[in-house]
Design a protein around this motif. Structure first.
Motif, PDB file in Angstrom:
ATOM      1  N   MET A  72      27.121  33.586  20.236  1.00  0.00           N
ATOM      2  CA  MET A  72      28.096  32.861  21.140  1.00  0.00           C
ATOM      3  C   MET A  72      27.553  31.261  21.525  1.00  0.00           C
ATOM      4  O   MET A  72      26.623  31.235  22.514  1.00  0.00           O
ATOM      5  CB  MET A  72      28.480  33.632  22.096  1.00  0.00           C
ATOM      6  N   THR A  73      28.224  30.454  20.858  1.00  0.00           N
ATOM      7  CA  THR A  73      27.549  28.914  21.248  1.00  0.00           C
ATOM      8  C   THR A  73      28.314  28.665  22.774  1.00  0.00           C
ATOM      9  O   THR A  73      27.899  27.902  23.444  1.00  0.00           O
ATOM     10  CB  THR A  73      27.727  28.025  20.419  1.00  0.00           C
ATOM     11  N   LYS A  74      29.690  28.688  22.782  1.00  0.00           N
ATOM     12  CA  LYS A  74      30.329  28.636  23.855  1.00  0.00           C
ATOM     13  C   LYS A  74      30.613  29.714  24.610  1.00  0.00           C
ATOM     14  O   LYS A  74      30.831  30.695  24.243  1.00  0.00           O
ATOM     15  CB  LYS A  74      31.903  28.025  23.365  1.00  0.00           C
ATOM     16  N   GLY A  75      30.540  29.455  25.923  1.00  0.00           N
ATOM     17  CA  GLY A  75      30.302  30.524  26.976  1.00  0.00           C
ATOM     18  C   GLY A  75      31.814  30.914  27.277  1.00  0.00           C
ATOM     19  O   GLY A  75      32.677  30.543  26.815  1.00  0.00           O
ATOM     20  N   LEU A  76      31.910  31.655  28.109  1.00  0.00           N
ATOM     21  CA  LEU A  76      33.284  32.260  28.920  1.00  0.00           C
ATOM     22  C   LEU A  76      33.232  32.155  30.275  1.00  0.00           C
ATOM     23  O   LEU A  76      32.314  32.457  31.003  1.00  0.00           O
ATOM     24  CB  LEU A  76      33.483  33.656  28.291  1.00  0.00           C
ATOM     25  N   PHE A  77      34.257  31.895  30.990  1.00  0.00           N
ATOM     26  CA  PHE A  77      34.613  32.051  32.160  1.00  0.00           C
ATOM     27  C   PHE A  77      35.462  33.032  32.845  1.00  0.00           C
ATOM     28  O   PHE A  77      36.879  32.845  32.406  1.00  0.00           O
ATOM     29  CB  PHE A  77      35.044  30.591  32.852  1.00  0.00           C
ATOM     30  N   ILE A  78      35.207  34.327  33.277  1.00  0.00           N
ATOM     31  CA  ILE A  78      36.016  35.175  33.511  1.00  0.00           C
ATOM     32  C   ILE A  78      35.956  35.573  35.160  1.00  0.00           C
ATOM     33  O   ILE A  78      34.892  35.660  35.798  1.00  0.00           O
ATOM     34  CB  ILE A  78      35.479  36.549  32.904  1.00  0.00           C
ATOM     35  N   THR A  79      37.306  35.862  35.669  1.00  0.00           N
ATOM     36  CA  THR A  79      37.458  35.874  37.026  1.00  0.00           C
ATOM     37  C   THR A  79      37.976  37.369  37.336  1.00  0.00           C
ATOM     38  O   THR A  79      38.596  37.971  36.345  1.00  0.00           O
ATOM     39  CB  THR A  79      38.347  34.933  37.722  1.00  0.00           C
ATOM     40  N   PHE A  80      37.518  37.879  38.305  1.00  0.00           N
ATOM     41  CA  PHE A  80      37.868  39.312  38.887  1.00  0.00           C
ATOM     42  C   PHE A  80      38.708  39.174  40.095  1.00  0.00           C
ATOM     43  O   PHE A  80      38.224  38.696  41.051  1.00  0.00           O
ATOM     44  CB  PHE A  80      36.595  40.188  39.051  1.00  0.00           C
ATOM     45  N   GLU A  81      39.844  39.606  40.051  1.00  0.00           N
ATOM     46  CA  GLU A  81      40.819  39.355  41.236  1.00  0.00           C
ATOM     47  C   GLU A  81      41.591  40.764  41.661  1.00  0.00           C
ATOM     48  O   GLU A  81      41.462  41.560  41.112  1.00  0.00           O
ATOM     49  CB  GLU A  81      42.058  38.385  40.783  1.00  0.00           C
ATOM     50  N   GLY A  82      41.880  40.417  42.954  1.00  0.00           N
ATOM     51  CA  GLY A  82      42.655  41.556  43.471  1.00  0.00           C
ATOM     52  C   GLY A  82      42.533  42.053  44.895  1.00  0.00           C
ATOM     53  O   GLY A  82      41.517  41.227  45.481  1.00  0.00           O
ATOM     54  N   ALA A  83      42.995  42.747  45.606  1.00  0.00           N
ATOM     55  CA  ALA A  83      42.909  43.024  47.055  1.00  0.00           C
ATOM     56  C   ALA A  83      41.805  43.470  47.591  1.00  0.00           C
ATOM     57  O   ALA A  83      40.725  44.187  46.476  1.00  0.00           O
ATOM     58  CB  ALA A  83      44.282  43.840  47.339  1.00  0.00           C
ATOM     59  N   ASP A  84      41.410  43.391  48.657  1.00  0.00           N
ATOM     60  CA  ASP A  84      40.186  43.866  49.036  1.00  0.00           C
ATOM     61  C   ASP A  84      40.081  45.432  48.744  1.00  0.00           C
ATOM     62  O   ASP A  84      40.911  46.255  49.070  1.00  0.00           O
ATOM     63  CB  ASP A  84      40.089  43.956  50.713  1.00  0.00           C
ATOM     64  N   GLY A  85      38.950  45.901  48.224  1.00  0.00           N
ATOM     65  CA  GLY A  85      38.689  47.267  48.059  1.00  0.00           C
ATOM     66  C   GLY A  85      39.148  47.877  46.803  1.00  0.00           C
ATOM     67  O   GLY A  85      39.075  48.899  46.435  1.00  0.00           O
TER      68      GLY A  85
END
Ligand code: ATP
Ligand code: MG
Length: 206
Positions: free
Chosen positions: A1-14
Motif C-alpha cells: 500500500m503506497t497511499k495510507g489510510l486515515f480511519i477514525t473511531f467514534e461513539g459515546a464514552d465506554g
C-alpha cells in the motif's frame, strides 16, 4: 500500500473505541501493514497538555472554550501526526476526531453545528477520514462500562449522552459512504470481526 489510510473511531464514552482500536492495530500489524494509533484529545506532545485541561479542569468551562480546546489539539494532531504518516503509507487509527465535536459540543451541548463544521475544517485543513466507525450502544450499557470513576466529560448525565448518541446516528445518515455504524451491544470478538471487514474494504478501495 503506497497511499495510507486515515480511519477514525467514534461513539459515546465506554462504547469500546479504544478496545477495538487496539485489536485492529494488532490485526493489521500481523498482516504486515504499518499503523499508527493516535487520539483526540491528547495527541502525542502538546495535545497531552490540552487533554489534561479538558478532562480534569474543575472550574467553569464555557462551551465555546471547550470547543476551541478540542480543535487546537485536532489541528496539531492533523498537521504533525496524521498527515505526515498517511503520506508515508501508514494506516492511521484515530480515537475520536471531528465527529466527536459535532456529537458532543453540537448535539450534546447545543453549540451551532454549522459553525462547528467550519471550525473542524479549519483544524483539519478539510482532510476528512477515509473511514469512520461509529460504535453504537445504549446509554445505560455504556455508562455501566465506564463505571464509577468518571472524568469531567463523562459526568455530563444521561440526557446529554442520549443527544450525543442521536448526533452520531444523524452524522452516519448524512454521510453513509464515510461513516459506518457498528452495533456495539455484542461481544468484543463479534464487533472486532465487523471492524476487520470494514477496514479490509477500505484498504481494497485505496
Ligand atoms: N463489547 C464489549 N462488551 C463488554 N464490555 C466491553 C466491550 N467492549 C469494551 N468493553 C469494556 O468496556 C469498557 C470501556 O471500553 P473502552 O475503554 O474500549 O471504551 P471507549 O469507547 O474507549 O471509552 P472512552 O470514550 O471512555 O475512552 C472497558 O472496560 C472494556 O473492557
Ligand atoms: Mg477510550
Amino acid at each position: 500500500m503506497t497511499k495510507g489510510l486515515f480511519i477514525t473511531f467514534e461513539g459515546a464514552d465506554g462504547c469500546g473505541k479504544t478496545t477495538q482500536m487496539k485489536l485492529i492495530d494488532e490485526y493489521l500489524r500481523g498482516k504486515g501493514f504499518r499503523t499508527l494509533m493516535t487520539r483526540e484529545p491528547g495527541a502525542k506532545g502538546l495535545g497531552e497538555r490540552v487533554r489534561e485541561i479538558l478532562l480534569n479542569y474543575d472550574g467553569e468551562v464555557s462551551p465555546a472554550c471547550e470547543s476551541f480546546l478540542f480543535l487546537a489539539d485536532r489541528a496539531q494532531n492533523m498537521d504533525c501526526i496524521i498527515k505526515p504518516a498517511v503520506e508515508k503509507g501508514v494506516i492511521v487509527l484515530c480515537d475520536r476526531h471531528t465527529d466527536s465535536t459535532i456529537a458532543y459540543q453540537g448535539y450534546g451541548r447545543g453549540v451551532n453545528i454549522d459553525e462547528l463544521k467550519n471550525l473542524n475544517n479549519i483544524a483539519t485543513g478539510g482532510r476528512k477520514p477515509d473511514l469512520t466507525i461509529v460504535f453504537d450502544i445504549d446509554v445505560q450499557t455504556s455508562q455501566a462500562r465506564v463505571g464509577e470513576e468518571k472524568d469531567r466529560m463523562e459526568s455530563a448525565g444521561v440526557e446529554f449522552f442520549e443527544r450525543v448518541r442521536k448526533g452520531y446516528l444523524e452524522i452516519a445518515k448524512r454521510e453513509p459512504e464515510r461513516v459506518k455504524v457498528v452495533d456495539s451491544m455484542r461481544t468484543i470478538e463479534e464487533i472486532h470481526n465487523e471492524v476487520v471487514e470494514l477496514i479490509e474494504n477500505a484498504i481494497r478501495r485505496t
